[in-house]
Design a protein around this motif. Structure first.
Motif, PDB file in Angstrom:
ATOM      1  N   PHE A 187       0.861  -1.179   0.000  1.00  0.00           N
ATOM      2  CA  PHE A 187       0.000   0.000   0.000  1.00  0.00           C
ATOM      3  C   PHE A 187       0.902   1.236   0.000  1.00  0.00           C
ATOM      4  N   PRO A 188       1.614   1.466  -1.126  1.00  0.00           N
ATOM      5  CA  PRO A 188       2.544   2.600  -1.185  1.00  0.00           C
ATOM      6  C   PRO A 188       1.809   3.925  -1.057  1.00  0.00           C
ATOM      7  N   LEU A 189       2.312   4.769  -0.181  1.00  0.00           N
ATOM      8  CA  LEU A 189       1.701   6.080   0.061  1.00  0.00           C
ATOM      9  C   LEU A 189       2.370   7.138  -0.812  1.00  0.00           C
ATOM     10  N   SER A 190       1.566   8.071  -1.265  1.00  0.00           N
ATOM     11  CA  SER A 190       2.086   9.093  -2.180  1.00  0.00           C
ATOM     12  C   SER A 190       3.075  10.035  -1.495  1.00  0.00           C
ATOM     13  N   GLY A 191       3.035  10.102  -0.194  1.00  0.00           N
ATOM     14  CA  GLY A 191       3.915  11.025   0.517  1.00  0.00           C
ATOM     15  C   GLY A 191       5.345  10.541   0.669  1.00  0.00           C
ATOM     16  N   PHE A 192       5.627   9.308   0.273  1.00  0.00           N
ATOM     17  CA  PHE A 192       6.976   8.758   0.403  1.00  0.00           C
ATOM     18  C   PHE A 192       7.595   8.561  -0.975  1.00  0.00           C
ATOM     19  N   GLN A 193       8.792   9.113  -1.153  1.00  0.00           N
ATOM     20  CA  GLN A 193       9.424   9.171  -2.472  1.00  0.00           C
ATOM     21  C   GLN A 193       9.778   7.799  -3.043  1.00  0.00           C
ATOM     22  N   PHE A 194      10.233   6.879  -2.196  1.00  0.00           N
ATOM     23  CA  PHE A 194      10.759   5.609  -2.702  1.00  0.00           C
ATOM     24  C   PHE A 194       9.861   4.403  -2.406  1.00  0.00           C
ATOM     25  N   SER A 195       8.620   4.663  -2.027  1.00  0.00           N
ATOM     26  CA  SER A 195       7.717   3.567  -1.634  1.00  0.00           C
ATOM     27  C   SER A 195       7.514   2.546  -2.743  1.00  0.00           C
ATOM     28  N   ARG A 196       7.201   3.047  -3.930  1.00  0.00           N
ATOM     29  CA  ARG A 196       6.923   2.120  -5.035  1.00  0.00           C
ATOM     30  C   ARG A 196       8.183   1.374  -5.479  1.00  0.00           C
ATOM     31  N   LEU A 197       9.300   2.056  -5.513  1.00  0.00           N
ATOM     32  CA  LEU A 197      10.548   1.385  -5.889  1.00  0.00           C
ATOM     33  C   LEU A 197      10.873   0.269  -4.892  1.00  0.00           C
ATOM     34  N   ALA A 198      10.645   0.535  -3.620  1.00  0.00           N
ATOM     35  CA  ALA A 198      10.877  -0.499  -2.605  1.00  0.00           C
ATOM     36  C   ALA A 198       9.935  -1.676  -2.809  1.00  0.00           C
ATOM     37  N   ALA A 199       8.670  -1.377  -3.086  1.00  0.00           N
ATOM     38  CA  ALA A 199       7.685  -2.450  -3.317  1.00  0.00           C
ATOM     39  C   ALA A 199       8.058  -3.270  -4.544  1.00  0.00           C
ATOM     40  N   HIS A 200       8.463  -2.589  -5.623  1.00  0.00           N
ATOM     41  CA  HIS A 200       8.863  -3.299  -6.846  1.00  0.00           C
ATOM     42  C   HIS A 200      10.100  -4.166  -6.606  1.00  0.00           C
ATOM     43  N   SER A 201      11.033  -3.655  -5.796  1.00  0.00           N
ATOM     44  CA  SER A 201      12.252  -4.418  -5.509  1.00  0.00           C
ATOM     45  C   SER A 201      11.926  -5.673  -4.711  1.00  0.00           C
ATOM     46  N   ALA A 202      11.011  -5.553  -3.751  1.00  0.00           N
ATOM     47  CA  ALA A 202      10.616  -6.721  -2.963  1.00  0.00           C
ATOM     48  C   ALA A 202       9.909  -7.754  -3.834  1.00  0.00           C
ATOM     49  N   GLU A 203       9.054  -7.286  -4.750  1.00  0.00           N
ATOM     50  CA  GLU A 203       8.347  -8.215  -5.643  1.00  0.00           C
ATOM     51  C   GLU A 203       9.303  -8.862  -6.641  1.00  0.00           C
ATOM     52  N   ALA A 204      10.308  -8.101  -7.075  1.00  0.00           N
ATOM     53  CA  ALA A 204      11.322  -8.695  -7.961  1.00  0.00           C
ATOM     54  C   ALA A 204      12.079  -9.796  -7.220  1.00  0.00           C
ATOM     55  N   ALA A 205      12.337  -9.593  -5.932  1.00  0.00           N
ATOM     56  CA  ALA A 205      12.978 -10.635  -5.131  1.00  0.00           C
ATOM     57  C   ALA A 205      12.047 -11.837  -4.966  1.00  0.00           C
ATOM     58  N   ARG A 206      10.748 -11.583  -4.886  1.00  0.00           N
ATOM     59  CA  ARG A 206       9.789 -12.695  -4.775  1.00  0.00           C
ATOM     60  C   ARG A 206       9.874 -13.604  -5.998  1.00  0.00           C
ATOM     61  N   GLU A 207      10.129 -13.018  -7.158  1.00  0.00           N
ATOM     62  CA  GLU A 207      10.227 -13.813  -8.382  1.00  0.00           C
ATOM     63  C   GLU A 207      11.338 -14.846  -8.297  1.00  0.00           C
ATOM     64  N   GLN A 208      12.287 -14.593  -7.414  1.00  0.00           N
ATOM     65  CA  GLN A 208      13.386 -15.553  -7.229  1.00  0.00           C
ATOM     66  C   GLN A 208      13.308 -16.252  -5.872  1.00  0.00           C
ATOM     67  N   GLY A 209      12.131 -16.171  -5.238  1.00  0.00           N
ATOM     68  CA  GLY A 209      11.911 -16.882  -3.982  1.00  0.00           C
ATOM     69  C   GLY A 209      12.501 -16.236  -2.752  1.00  0.00           C
ATOM     70  N   HIS A 210      12.734 -14.913  -2.792  1.00  0.00           N
ATOM     71  CA  HIS A 210      13.397 -14.241  -1.666  1.00  0.00           C
ATOM     72  C   HIS A 210      12.659 -12.981  -1.231  1.00  0.00           C
ATOM     73  N   PHE A 211      11.340 -13.007  -1.263  1.00  0.00           N
ATOM     74  CA  PHE A 211      10.587 -11.814  -0.884  1.00  0.00           C
ATOM     75  C   PHE A 211      10.910 -11.376   0.539  1.00  0.00           C
ATOM     76  N   TYR A 212      10.815 -12.289   1.497  1.00  0.00           N
ATOM     77  CA  TYR A 212      10.993 -11.877   2.889  1.00  0.00           C
ATOM     78  C   TYR A 212      12.445 -11.561   3.230  1.00  0.00           C
ATOM     79  N   ASP A 213      13.387 -12.113   2.486  1.00  0.00           N
ATOM     80  CA  ASP A 213      14.784 -11.686   2.684  1.00  0.00           C
ATOM     81  C   ASP A 213      14.939 -10.215   2.301  1.00  0.00           C
ATOM     82  N   MET A 214      14.346  -9.842   1.177  1.00  0.00           N
ATOM     83  CA  MET A 214      14.410  -8.442   0.750  1.00  0.00           C
ATOM     84  C   MET A 214      13.556  -7.561   1.664  1.00  0.00           C
ATOM     85  N   HIS A 215      12.386  -8.045   2.014  1.00  0.00           N
ATOM     86  CA  HIS A 215      11.503  -7.348   2.954  1.00  0.00           C
ATOM     87  C   HIS A 215      12.275  -6.958   4.221  1.00  0.00           C
ATOM     88  N   ASP A 216      12.980  -7.908   4.796  1.00  0.00           N
ATOM     89  CA  ASP A 216      13.681  -7.650   6.050  1.00  0.00           C
ATOM     90  C   ASP A 216      14.803  -6.635   5.868  1.00  0.00           C
TER      91      ASP A 216
END
Length: 205
Positions: free
Chosen positions: A84-113
């Motif tokens: 739920f990226p908020l518009s008030g944060f500059q890098f919210s979507r990039l962080a979300a996209h990076s975590a989802e890209a890690a999910r594609e390789q089975g490492h979502f929660y590693d990136m999340h942490d």
């Protein structure tokens, strides 16, 4: 009293004694099983859905509490993350996209942490360079990672989750749903969060 009457009397006494023994035996078994059933409560799995923003400080603060719940209850508590990226944060979507890209390789929660642990650093700038460093740290294929971060599929996935949150009246982060029910107020401590979980875990239907 003749022999026939004596035999009848003895037979009647036998029936009374046997019947009484049978009655008390069944009554005792019934009482034991009843009290045993009343003393047992079967735990039920609890599902916690969280709408979150990686750049949100409050979301970061809840991560250790969530980990404590996992440590204490194990598989009886299941967490699911929703973007739920908020518009008030500059890098919210990039962080979300990076975590989802890690999910594609089975490492979502590693990136999340890693993203949450280092929130104070990347929130100040150089977020993309730092996210790539985290991806290398957890051993991702970097070419695939960079491609996935830029992909329409992941952008649509993140936006779909944000829209889903809006439909469910999410307007701030973090917002928790416990077994499908939205918490109107976030827990103020670990003990309060634990109590909410236990109430659902041992609820009676």
């Amino acid at each position: 009293m003749n022999n026939k009457n004596v035999q009848i009397a003895l037979f009647a006494a036998f029936l009374l004694i046997a019947g009484g023994a049978l009655y008390y035996g069944l009554s005792g078994n019934s009482d034991n099983s009843s009290s045993s059933a009343q003393g047992e409560r079967t735990a039920q799995k609890v599902e916690i859905l969280k709408y979150s923003d990686f750049q949100c400080p409050a979301c970061r603060d809840f991560v250790p509490l969530e980990q404590r719940l996992k440590d204490e209850f194990g598989d009886m508590v299941e967490f699911n993350y929703r973007h739920f990226p908020l518009s008030g944060f500059q890098f919210s979507r990039l962080a979300a996209h990076s975590a989802e890209a890690a999910r594609e390789q089975g490492h979502f929660y590693d990136m999340h942490d890693l993203i949450f642990e280092n929130q104070a650093e990347w929130s100040r700038g150089n977020a993309w360079e730092l996210f790539q460093g985290y991806a290398e740290e957890i051993g991702l294929d970097m070419d695939q990672f960079r491609e996935d971060v830029e992909s329409d599929e992941i952008a649509e996935r993140v936006e779909y989750q944000r829209q889903e949150g809006l439909r469910r009246t999410v307007n701030s982060t973090p917002t928790f749903f416990v077994n499908g029910r939205k918490l109107q107020q976030n827990p103020q401590s670990y003990e309060q969060f634990k109590s909410i979980v236990e109430l659902q875990m041992y609820r009676t239907n």
